[in-house]
Design a protein around this motif. Structure first.
Motif, short mmCIF file in Angstrom:
data_model
loop_
_atom_site.label_atom_id
_atom_site.label_comp_id
_atom_site.label_asym_id
_atom_site.label_seq_id
_atom_site.Cartn_x
_atom_site.Cartn_y
_atom_site.Cartn_z
N LYS A 124 0.83 -1.20 0.00
CA LYS A 124 0.00 0.00 0.00
C LYS A 124 0.87 1.25 0.00
N ARG A 125 1.92 1.22 -0.79
CA ARG A 125 2.88 2.32 -0.80
C ARG A 125 2.22 3.65 -1.16
N ASP A 126 1.36 3.68 -2.18
CA ASP A 126 0.71 4.93 -2.59
C ASP A 126 -0.11 5.51 -1.45
N GLU A 127 -0.84 4.65 -0.76
CA GLU A 127 -1.68 5.12 0.35
C GLU A 127 -0.81 5.67 1.49
N GLU A 129 2.22 6.96 1.18
CA GLU A 129 2.79 8.24 0.74
C GLU A 129 1.77 9.37 0.85
N ARG A 130 0.50 9.10 0.48
CA ARG A 130 -0.53 10.13 0.59
C ARG A 130 -0.75 10.52 2.05
N ARG A 147 -1.23 15.83 -4.00
CA ARG A 147 -2.21 14.76 -3.76
C ARG A 147 -2.59 14.74 -2.29
#
Length: 148
Positions: A124-127, A129-130, A147
């Protein structure tokens, strides 16, 4: 609260560390004999100012409980020791140094933080980072736009 013999040093002992000591002063010889006849424990605190030898030092009020692990009594009456640091301690009150430094202490437990389960976050890297970017913006770091 517990009364412990105290050994002020110019070095810090942390829980889990080994501490080698060479004991030659009469007052500390007496202290080690007391410890060996009891449970082998004494407190170690850092000297803020002064000398390890002869007294007259200024001591910190936090330190570590040391337990004698191994020792050799020398022909001259001194000792060579290996001690293990166990628990952190806080000095409540220094007692008279006669026949050796002593203090009333309380054990100062480590602050244990709850464990964080990271397994669900794998992949869940994108989550992550957000969330990190939102936290940084909320604390006044990073760009104001992006973002979320």
């Amino acid at each position: 609260m517990t009364e412990l013999p105290m050994f002020p040093l110019g070095a810090v002992l942390l829980p889990g560390e080994e501490l080698p000591l060479r004991i030659f002063e009469p007052r500390y010889r007496a202290m080690i004999e007391h410890c060996l006849a009891a449970d082998g424990r004494f407190g170690v605190v850092l000297i803020e100012r002064g000398s390890e030898v002869g007294g007259g030092d200024v001591r910190t009020d936090v330190g570590t409980v040391a337990v004698i692990d191994r020792y050799v009594r020398k022909p001259d009456g001194g000792y060579t020791l290996t001690c293990l640091g166990t628990d952190r301690l806080r000095v409540v009150q220094w007692l008279p140094d006669d026949p050796y430094p002593r203090a009333d202490v309380e054990i100062w437990p480590d602050d244990v933080q709850p464990a964080v389960d990271l397994i669900p976050l794998l992949g869940k890297r994108d989550e992550i980072e957000r969330l990190a970017a939102r936290l940084a913006r909320a604390q006044g770091f990073g760009p104001a736009h992006g973002r979320s």
